[in-house]
Scaffold this active site. Structure first.
Site, short mmCIF file in Angstrom:
data_model
loop_
_atom_site.label_atom_id
_atom_site.label_comp_id
_atom_site.label_asym_id
_atom_site.label_seq_id
_atom_site.Cartn_x
_atom_site.Cartn_y
_atom_site.Cartn_z
N GLY A 168 0.79 -1.23 0.00
CA GLY A 168 0.00 0.00 0.00
C GLY A 168 0.82 1.27 0.00
O GLY A 168 0.33 2.33 -0.39
N ILE A 169 2.07 1.19 0.40
CA ILE A 169 2.93 2.38 0.42
C ILE A 169 3.36 2.79 -0.99
O ILE A 169 3.77 3.93 -1.21
CB ILE A 169 4.16 2.12 1.31
CG1 ILE A 169 4.86 3.43 1.69
CG2 ILE A 169 5.14 1.18 0.66
CD1 ILE A 169 6.05 3.25 2.61
N SER A 170 3.26 1.87 -1.95
CA SER A 170 3.75 2.14 -3.31
C SER A 170 2.64 2.34 -4.34
O SER A 170 2.94 2.59 -5.51
CB SER A 170 4.65 0.99 -3.78
OG SER A 170 5.79 0.86 -2.95
N THR A 171 1.38 2.24 -3.93
CA THR A 171 0.30 2.39 -4.91
C THR A 171 0.27 3.79 -5.52
O THR A 171 -0.08 3.96 -6.68
CB THR A 171 -1.06 2.08 -4.26
OG1 THR A 171 -1.21 2.88 -3.07
CG2 THR A 171 -1.18 0.62 -3.88
N PHE A 173 -1.62 -6.05 -4.26
CA PHE A 173 -1.88 -7.42 -4.67
C PHE A 173 -3.35 -7.81 -4.58
O PHE A 173 -3.87 -8.50 -5.46
CB PHE A 173 -1.05 -8.39 -3.81
CG PHE A 173 0.40 -8.41 -4.17
CD1 PHE A 173 0.88 -9.27 -5.13
CD2 PHE A 173 1.29 -7.54 -3.57
CE1 PHE A 173 2.22 -9.29 -5.48
CE2 PHE A 173 2.63 -7.54 -3.90
CZ PHE A 173 3.10 -8.42 -4.86
N ASP A 218 9.95 -3.69 -4.73
CA ASP A 218 10.05 -2.70 -5.80
C ASP A 218 11.28 -1.80 -5.69
O ASP A 218 11.51 -0.97 -6.57
CB ASP A 218 8.79 -1.84 -5.86
CG ASP A 218 8.43 -1.21 -4.52
OD1 ASP A 218 9.36 -0.87 -3.75
OD2 ASP A 218 7.23 -1.06 -4.22
N HIS A 273 11.01 -10.01 2.11
CA HIS A 273 10.60 -10.91 1.03
C HIS A 273 11.55 -10.86 -0.17
O HIS A 273 11.17 -11.18 -1.29
CB HIS A 273 9.17 -10.60 0.59
CG HIS A 273 8.16 -10.89 1.67
ND1 HIS A 273 6.85 -10.48 1.59
CD2 HIS A 273 8.28 -11.55 2.85
CE1 HIS A 273 6.20 -10.88 2.69
NE2 HIS A 273 7.06 -11.52 3.46
N CYS A 315 20.64 -17.41 -11.84
CA CYS A 315 20.16 -18.50 -12.69
C CYS A 315 19.81 -19.68 -11.79
O CYS A 315 20.59 -20.08 -10.93
CB CYS A 315 21.24 -18.90 -13.70
SG CYS A 315 20.84 -20.39 -14.64
#
Length: 486
Positions: free
Chosen positions: A110-113, A120, A194, A211, A219
């Site tokens: 919610g901090i990046s919306t 999500f 992000d 996360h 790879c």
């Protein structure tokens, strides 16, 4: 057995008429009279301030054995004697007074919306809903390693949404940066991948990416490491990031944590180090549905501020309950501010007197990022065009804007003026030759300077030359005269 009054110990309640040793007690009237005689008289204020009356349990008071009377007296207790509810103003005051100087911030999607990155779980607009065309077994399958190994495409589609071409932090990101600049931020624990915390200028040692991160990738087959820029270029070109190492060809996965994978060891070490000294916890933009990240809030006893559109304190899952973690909010130590992260941070900044500083930081940092993006975009375009032109042997065109491109297009359709100038000497030479020819034959040269003159030249050719007619007249006259004379 008689009920126990709130705030009293069980052993304080005794049956009427006897004490704990079985000694006979005086009756009610005797008890009251003895109390009046033994205690000094004091002025009564009960009538002036009845709401301040506090029930007092005295020896021989029959209230201790009357549940109805006890309940009535408890209801008469004032708010001053009950824990007061914590407010946003009180949170701001504790920061200003220096009581909160080891602040931990927990952040979610919610901090990046406000930066243009969807969260999500929002119905219709959330990232999970955008993956419907891939027919996933479940929305969260995109973060399951087994599914990713077979079908990596949905994850990289989602990655492109999390990685816009231009990333600019939000007001909430800069508020956390402001906490750091003022020496108040102990740590920022984030679920986000992000990297906007880094873009906002927060030092890496102040960030715990629970996360994982997009900063590095590996790879899955040979463990070869790749940079963020390399993966980002592939993702925005709609190419699957595949290992370039010889004879490998494995899929390159960013170092984000999938379901079933262990969280980074740094998360656990920082939790153990930071939580004991945390004196204020700010939780923003998360529903607290994912463990073990969500369990942090129940491991601190300090004041807590929640900023979210929905109250996350009622989202405790079965695992939390099994761990003995309470889901009941404690309003004496917790504040829930129902708002967006940006608006909530601005309100707190206003109370702290930081409004102008936050606005200036947001404006100045965005200007710097926009300038960097413009230069990087221009350089990238020129580099690609140069490679194309070099391979084809053509000279690069103008790259300075749509207007110049339109002008280039017009120049291709319109004859080049410089070409016309180059042709002028040839035309002059032709004119010179024609003039010499005409001079030797006695003819006047035609006009070569336009369509109109060409038409006139054509008419002259089709119409008998008047000068020619005059030259023929003497011959005809001579002939006629000779005939007449004869």
């Amino acid at each position: 057995m008689e009920p126990v009054a709130p705030g009293m110990k069980k052993e304080e309640t005794q049956p009427t008429g006897s004490d704990g040793d079985g000694e006979q007690q005086p009756n009610k009237s005797q008890s009251k009279q003895a109390d009046r005689q033994s205690e000094p008289a004091e002025p009564s204020h009960a009538d002036e301030h009845p709401e301040r009356t506090v029930p007092v349990q005295t020896k021989g008071d029959s209230a201790g054995s009357d549940p109805a009377l006890l309940e009535k007296k408890v209801e008469e207790m004032t708010l001053e004697e009950k824990p007061a509810e914590l407010t946003l103003e009180a949170i701001a005051a504790s920061i200003k007074e220096g009581k909160a100087k080891n602040i931990i911030v927990m952040t979610g999607a919610g901090i990046s919306t406000a930066a243009g990155i969807p969260d999500f779980r929002s119905p219709g607009t959330g990232l999970y809903d955008q993956l419907g065309s891939y027919n996933l077994p479940s929305p969260t399958s995109v973060f399951e390693l087994d599914y990713f190994m077979e079908h990596p495409e949905p994850f990289f589609h989602l990655t492109k949404q999390l990685w816009p071409a231009s990333l600019k932090p939000t007001v909430a990101h800069y508020f956390i940066k402001l906490l750091h600049d003022k020496g108040l931020l102990l740590r920022c624990f984030t679920q986000n991948i992000d990297t906007l915390d880094h873009v906002a200028g927060l030092p890496a040692d102040k960030i715990v990416e629970a996360h994982g991160t997009f900063a590095t990738s590996h790879c899955l087959k040979c463990q070869e490491q790749y940079s963020q820029d390399w993966v980002k270029e592939k993702v925005h070109s709609d190419e699957l990031p595949v290992c370039e190492k010889e004879n490998c060809g494995g899929v390159v996965k960013p170092d984000v944590v999938f379901f079933g994978e262990r969280l980074p060891s740094r998360f656990f070490s920082m939790v153990d180090e930071d939580l004991p000294i945390c004196d204020l916890l700010i939780v923003m933009g998360t529903s607290l549905k994912v463990q073990p990240f969500a369990s942090i809030v129940n491991r601190v006893t300090c004041q807590k501020l929640y900023i979210n559109l929905e109250d996350p304190r009622h989202q405790m899952d079965f695992l939390s309950l099994m761990m003995g973690l309470s889901s009941e909010p404690d309003n004496s130590k917790e504040v829930f501010l129902q708002d967006t992260c940006d608006d909530g941070c601005q309100k707190l900044a206003n109370l702290l007197g930081w409004r102008d500083q936050l606005r200036k930081m947001f404006k100045d940092e965005h200007k710097i990022l926009e300038d960097k993006l413009a230069k990087a975009t221009s350089s990238a375009i020129k580099g690609k065009v140069s490679k194309i032109q070099a391979s084809s042997g053509k000279v690069p065109g103008n790259l300075d804007g749509a207007k110049s491109q339109q002008e280039d297009k017009k120049l291709k359709k319109t004859p080049d003026s410089s070409h016309a100038k180059k042709c002028t000497p040839k035309r002059d030479a032709i004119k010179g030759k024609v003039s010499k020819t005409q001079a030797s034959s006695g003819k006047v040269p035609g006009n070569l300077d336009g369509a109109k003159s060409k038409q006139e030249d054509k008419k002259l050719k089709e119409t008998p030359d008047s000068s020619g007619a005059k030259k023929c007249t003497p011959k005809r006259d001579d002939g006629k005269g000779a005939k007449r004379d004869g």
